[in-house]
Design a protein around this motif. Sequence first.
Motif, PDB file in Angstrom:
ATOM      1  N   ALA A  67      55.117  85.961  24.013  1.00 11.49           N
ATOM      2  CA  ALA A  67      55.126  86.315  22.406  1.00 11.49           C
ATOM      3  C   ALA A  67      53.925  87.006  22.022  1.00 11.49           C
ATOM      4  CB  ALA A  67      55.264  85.431  21.692  1.00 11.49           C
ATOM      5  N   PRO A  68      55.100  88.080  21.594  1.00  9.52           N
ATOM      6  CA  PRO A  68      53.741  88.980  20.225  1.00  9.52           C
ATOM      7  C   PRO A  68      53.735  88.553  19.328  1.00  9.52           C
ATOM      8  CG  PRO A  68      56.189  90.051  21.273  1.00  9.52           C
ATOM      9  CD  PRO A  68      55.782  89.075  21.305  1.00  9.52           C
ATOM     10  N   PHE A  69      54.174  87.835  18.680  1.00  9.72           N
ATOM     11  CA  PHE A  69      53.570  87.012  17.559  1.00  9.72           C
ATOM     12  C   PHE A  69      54.512  86.039  17.445  1.00  9.72           C
ATOM     13  CE2 PHE A  69      55.644  85.552  12.802  1.00  9.72           C
ATOM     14  CZ  PHE A  69      55.083  86.267  12.274  1.00  9.72           C
ATOM     15  N   LYS A  70      53.283  84.847  16.831  1.00 12.14           N
ATOM     16  CA  LYS A  70      52.620  83.723  17.062  1.00 12.14           C
ATOM     17  C   LYS A  70      51.598  83.852  15.895  1.00 12.14           C
ATOM     18  CE  LYS A  70      51.891  82.604  21.318  1.00 12.14           C
ATOM     19  NZ  LYS A  70      51.441  82.455  22.585  1.00 12.14           N
ATOM     20  N   VAL A  71      52.137  82.549  15.073  1.00 16.13           N
ATOM     21  CA  VAL A  71      51.403  82.413  13.854  1.00 16.13           C
ATOM     22  C   VAL A  71      51.763  80.792  13.708  1.00 16.13           C
ATOM     23  CG1 VAL A  71      51.244  82.515  11.213  1.00 16.13           C
ATOM     24  CG2 VAL A  71      52.229  84.527  12.872  1.00 16.13           C
ATOM     25  N   ALA A  72      50.741  79.998  13.560  1.00 17.99           N
ATOM     26  CA  ALA A  72      50.875  78.656  13.197  1.00 17.99           C
ATOM     27  C   ALA A  72      50.724  78.600  11.903  1.00 17.99           C
ATOM     28  CB  ALA A  72      49.568  77.899  13.864  1.00 17.99           C
ATOM     29  N   GLU A  73      51.984  78.291  10.932  1.00 17.50           N
ATOM     30  CA  GLU A  73      52.675  78.245   9.342  1.00 17.50           C
ATOM     31  C   GLU A  73      52.058  77.482   8.669  1.00 17.50           C
ATOM     32  OE1 GLU A  73      54.695  79.912   6.198  1.00 17.50           O
ATOM     33  OE2 GLU A  73      56.038  78.886   7.823  1.00 17.50           O
ATOM     34  N   ILE A  74      51.960  77.445   7.454  1.00 17.43           N
ATOM     35  CA  ILE A  74      51.674  76.370   6.452  1.00 17.43           C
ATOM     36  C   ILE A  74      52.842  75.997   6.139  1.00 17.43           C
ATOM     37  CG2 ILE A  74      49.076  76.693   7.030  1.00 17.43           C
ATOM     38  CD1 ILE A  74      49.731  78.484   3.992  1.00 17.43           C
TER      39      ILE A  74
ATOM     40  N   ASP B  16      46.635  82.986  12.044  1.00 15.50           N
ATOM     41  CA  ASP B  16      47.457  83.943  13.859  1.00 15.50           C
ATOM     42  C   ASP B  16      46.450  83.657  14.616  1.00 15.50           C
ATOM     43  OD1 ASP B  16      47.582  86.024  15.307  1.00 15.50           O
ATOM     44  OD2 ASP B  16      48.058  87.353  13.894  1.00 15.50           O
ATOM     45  N   LEU B  17      47.762  83.521  15.886  1.00 13.04           N
ATOM     46  CA  LEU B  17      47.270  83.059  16.826  1.00 13.04           C
ATOM     47  C   LEU B  17      46.922  83.749  18.044  1.00 13.04           C
ATOM     48  CD1 LEU B  17      49.631  79.788  17.391  1.00 13.04           C
ATOM     49  CD2 LEU B  17      46.968  79.781  16.346  1.00 13.04           C
ATOM     50  N   ILE B  18      47.638  84.841  17.584  1.00  8.62           N
ATOM     51  CA  ILE B  18      47.271  85.804  18.614  1.00  8.62           C
ATOM     52  C   ILE B  18      45.440  86.833  18.505  1.00  8.62           C
ATOM     53  CG2 ILE B  18      48.043  88.432  19.557  1.00  8.62           C
ATOM     54  CD1 ILE B  18      50.707  87.462  19.360  1.00  8.62           C
ATOM     55  N   SER B  19      45.630  86.932  17.368  1.00 11.40           N
ATOM     56  CA  SER B  19      44.117  87.167  16.169  1.00 11.40           C
ATOM     57  C   SER B  19      42.835  86.200  16.395  1.00 11.40           C
ATOM     58  CB  SER B  19      44.150  88.690  15.659  1.00 11.40           C
ATOM     59  OG  SER B  19      44.574  87.577  14.222  1.00 11.40           O
TER      60      SER B  19
END
Length: 422
Positions: free
Chosen positions: A227-234, A289-292
């Motif tokens: 995944a190039p986009f991976k966000v732990a989202e509230i 942001d789980l990538i950064s």
Amino acid sequence: MTKHFDEAYRILAANDRGGYTVPTDRLYPFQWNWDSAFVAMGFATFDIDRAYRELERLTEGQWADGMIPHIVFHQPSDTYFPGPDVWRTSHTIPTSGITQPPVFGIALRAVHEAAEKAGTEDAKARTLALFQAGLKWHRWWYKARDPEGTGLVALLHPWESGSDNSPAWDIALARVPTTTDTAVVRKDTGHVDAAMRPRDEDYRRFIHLVDTYAACGWVPAEQWGKAPFKVAEIQTTGILLKAGEDLEHLANSLGLEAEALELANYNDLTRKALLAQWRPAFSRFVSRDLISGEDIEAPTQAGFIPLLSLDVDADIVDAAVAEMKLWSNGMKVGFPTTKPFVGSFEPKRYWRGPSWAIINWLLIDGLARNGMNDMAAALRSNTVGAIEAEGFAEYFDPITGEGCGGLGFSWTAAAYLCLAGQ
């Protein structure tokens, strides 16, 4: 009974496609996941059988691994892109390959309690079958979208948030290439002013993600790795926790002790993780942001949605409410989905500023849960007033109050039935 209730009933009838409801004609011609959950709660105010049916039709699209997709393509339509040929999923019914916020469990409890109140004979059996589908989906969330057991679930595509092109995704989405093997043939801008819709560049990134995951065969572990986009989202995690609480309540009422304990464990884990996302400097919660590895600081409505499922200390409630009032100051219609007048605020563009009745509904419940009854009542009144003034639009310009996006919208009708009926 006012003319507005009659109009809400008419819209739900007009958007009925045989046991499931489309959000609005042509612009969204299929069954959408979280739309249908909100719609089921609207139906539960006057037609319990139809409310159950809405959820049952949605679960027809559930995958073997438990995911309930964000779109179920029950019948063909050429008025929407991307259709089944772009998603390339392989299931009995064509579906998309991603999911959406799990409002399902919240809706199921609401429908079940309405059925019990009405003395509906088959309520327990119908609820039990849907409960099992909801539990299976929650298990999928924690396995597929939180494989490290943090308690926060991740999104691999902005569309999974429901807030498709929110400023919350700008930095993370900018890393996603605009290249795609799929011809991007937009249909939405033929139905709605392009100034209200995501930009073409956003769409190419959205479709790049679809191509990437289709190439993984939609296998969750492979998607997670690529995944190039991976966000732990509230927002999604907050909704998951509220739905988990409601499923836990149903499990206890149905005598399902093991399932209730399983859900309680999920809920405890997520409750702690969500509380840890509060940032006093912003007076709101933040996604990560789980990538950064960095917090997502963009000021959007998601920062207040965790109030829906948390019982927070007075200092947090007071700070959040003060911030919400700051955002609402001078707005004709609350609650804006981006903080007004920051650089990313666009009052008419999809999810970059407009007010949505269903977001307000979640915020109203969160405020009431945390004892802010006056503000909850004010937001309810404001939302109902906006709908009565402008009609059942997809969303509203918070500055002018103008109804925008699609018209004759199902979840706006459902929100009206639930909010105006209180």
